[in-house]
Design a protein around this motif. Structure first.
Motif, PDB file in Angstrom:
ATOM      1  N   HIS A  10       0.887  -1.152   0.000  1.00  0.00           N
ATOM      2  CA  HIS A  10       0.000   0.000   0.000  1.00  0.00           C
ATOM      3  C   HIS A  10       0.926   1.203   0.000  1.00  0.00           C
ATOM      4  CE1 HIS A  10      -3.288   2.571   2.113  1.00  0.00           C
ATOM      5  NE2 HIS A  10      -3.276   2.766   0.805  1.00  0.00           N
ATOM      6  N   TYR A  21       7.172   7.438 -11.600  1.00  0.00           N
ATOM      7  CA  TYR A  21       6.326   6.271 -11.342  1.00  0.00           C
ATOM      8  C   TYR A  21       5.876   5.658 -12.672  1.00  0.00           C
ATOM      9  CZ  TYR A  21       2.505   3.329  -9.716  1.00  0.00           C
ATOM     10  OH  TYR A  21       1.675   2.256  -9.478  1.00  0.00           O
ATOM     11  N   LEU A  25       6.301   1.800 -14.327  1.00  0.00           N
ATOM     12  CA  LEU A  25       5.279   0.993 -14.991  1.00  0.00           C
ATOM     13  C   LEU A  25       5.725   0.603 -16.398  1.00  0.00           C
ATOM     14  CD1 LEU A  25       2.047   2.954 -13.980  1.00  0.00           C
ATOM     15  CD2 LEU A  25       2.906   0.827 -12.970  1.00  0.00           C
ATOM     16  N   TYR A  42       0.095  -9.973 -10.845  1.00  0.00           N
ATOM     17  CA  TYR A  42       0.731  -8.668 -10.646  1.00  0.00           C
ATOM     18  C   TYR A  42      -0.374  -7.648 -10.888  1.00  0.00           C
ATOM     19  CZ  TYR A  42       4.919  -5.665 -10.578  1.00  0.00           C
ATOM     20  OH  TYR A  42       5.911  -4.768 -10.231  1.00  0.00           O
ATOM     21  N   GLU A  43      -0.932  -7.127  -9.828  1.00  0.00           N
ATOM     22  CA  GLU A  43      -2.122  -6.281  -9.912  1.00  0.00           C
ATOM     23  C   GLU A  43      -1.885  -4.974  -9.166  1.00  0.00           C
ATOM     24  OE1 GLU A  43      -4.807  -8.775  -7.803  1.00  0.00           O
ATOM     25  OE2 GLU A  43      -4.704 -10.375  -9.293  1.00  0.00           O
ATOM     26  N   ILE A  44      -2.291  -3.868  -9.783  1.00  0.00           N
ATOM     27  CA  ILE A  44      -2.205  -2.562  -9.138  1.00  0.00           C
ATOM     28  C   ILE A  44      -3.597  -1.947  -9.158  1.00  0.00           C
ATOM     29  CG2 ILE A  44      -1.148  -0.274  -9.160  1.00  0.00           C
ATOM     30  CD1 ILE A  44       1.173  -1.540 -10.806  1.00  0.00           C
ATOM     31  N   SER A  45      -4.065  -1.513  -7.996  1.00  0.00           N
ATOM     32  CA  SER A  45      -5.383  -0.883  -7.872  1.00  0.00           C
ATOM     33  C   SER A  45      -5.218   0.494  -7.262  1.00  0.00           C
ATOM     34  CB  SER A  45      -6.295  -1.717  -6.966  1.00  0.00           C
ATOM     35  OG  SER A  45      -6.450  -3.017  -7.492  1.00  0.00           O
ATOM     36  N   ARG A  46      -6.021   1.421  -7.742  1.00  0.00           N
ATOM     37  CA  ARG A  46      -6.021   2.764  -7.162  1.00  0.00           C
ATOM     38  C   ARG A  46      -7.094   2.836  -6.083  1.00  0.00           C
ATOM     39  NH1 ARG A  46      -5.468   8.072 -10.705  1.00  0.00           N
ATOM     40  NH2 ARG A  46      -4.037   6.581 -11.590  1.00  0.00           N
ATOM     41  N   TYR A  52      -2.268   3.695  -3.738  1.00  0.00           N
ATOM     42  CA  TYR A  52      -2.324   2.484  -4.558  1.00  0.00           C
ATOM     43  C   TYR A  52      -2.149   1.253  -3.685  1.00  0.00           C
ATOM     44  CZ  TYR A  52      -1.878   5.546  -8.571  1.00  0.00           C
ATOM     45  OH  TYR A  52      -2.098   6.522  -9.510  1.00  0.00           O
ATOM     46  N   GLN A  54      -0.958  -2.729  -4.324  1.00  0.00           N
ATOM     47  CA  GLN A  54      -0.340  -3.607  -5.318  1.00  0.00           C
ATOM     48  C   GLN A  54      -0.193  -5.000  -4.738  1.00  0.00           C
ATOM     49  OE1 GLN A  54       2.739  -1.725  -7.488  1.00  0.00           O
ATOM     50  NE2 GLN A  54       3.836  -3.611  -7.925  1.00  0.00           N
ATOM     51  N   GLU A  56       1.375  -8.845  -5.656  1.00  0.00           N
ATOM     52  CA  GLU A  56       2.245  -9.648  -6.501  1.00  0.00           C
ATOM     53  C   GLU A  56       2.289 -11.060  -5.925  1.00  0.00           C
ATOM     54  OE1 GLU A  56       5.198  -5.809  -7.117  1.00  0.00           O
ATOM     55  OE2 GLU A  56       6.024  -7.668  -6.306  1.00  0.00           O
ATOM     56  N   THR A  82       7.810   6.532  -4.856  1.00  0.00           N
ATOM     57  CA  THR A  82       6.711   6.157  -3.967  1.00  0.00           C
ATOM     58  C   THR A  82       7.087   6.262  -2.502  1.00  0.00           C
ATOM     59  OG1 THR A  82       7.325   3.815  -4.005  1.00  0.00           O
ATOM     60  CG2 THR A  82       5.725   4.545  -5.663  1.00  0.00           C
TER      61      THR A  82
END
Length: 115
Positions: A10, A21, A25, A42-46, A52, A54, A56, A82
Motif C-alpha cells: 500500500h 512512477y 510501470l 501482478y495487480e495494481i489498484s487505485r 495504490y 499492489q 504480486e 513512492t
C-alpha cells in the motif's frame, strides 16, 4: 504447504514524481508480462484516497529474486517515486531475503483452506 510468496504493498506516489512512477510501470510491466511466467499475479489498484494497492504473487522466493534482478532499473524508479504506507509479505522467507530487504515482520500461517 505452498512455497508461494505474496507481496502486498500500500503506497502513494510522491508529489511531483508521477513521471518517474510511470517510468517504473513502462519498464516493469512489459517485462513481467512477456518474460516472467513465475509471476502468477501482478495487480495494481487505485484506492479512493489516491493511494495504490499492489499485489504480486510469485511461485516461490527464487521467483522474487529473479524479478528484482530482471527489473532492477524499474524497481529503482518505484523506490524513488513512492512512499510506502504498508508492506506485507506472506510466505516463508529466507534470512538472506529478510536481511536484503529489511523485512522484520513475520506472518506465520494460522488457518488455511486451499482448493
Amino acid at each position: 504447504m505452498s512455497n508461494q510468496i505474496e507481496n502486498l504493498f500500500h503506497y502513494r506516489i510522491k508529489s511531483g514524481m508521477e513521471e518517474q512512477y510511470q517510468a517504473y510501470l513502462d519498464k516493469v510491466l512489459p517485462v513481467t508480462q512477456a518474460q516472467e511466467p513465475y509471476i502468477l499475479a501482478y495487480e495494481i489498484s487505485r484506492v479512493s484516497d489516491g493511494s495504490y494497492f499492489q499485489r504480486e504473487l510469485y511461485e516461490n522466493e527464487e521467483a522474487v529474486w529473479k524479478h528484482m534482478e530482471l527489473t532492477a532499473e524499474g524497481q529503482a524508479d518505484f523506490a524513488a517515486s513512492t512512499e510506502m504506507i504498508e508492506l506485507v509479505i506472506l510466505g516463508e522467507l529466507s534470512e538472506r531475503f529478510r536481511d536484503t530487504y529489511s523485512i522484520t515482520t513475520t506472518y506465520t500461517p494460522f488457518r488455511q483452506i486451499t482448493r
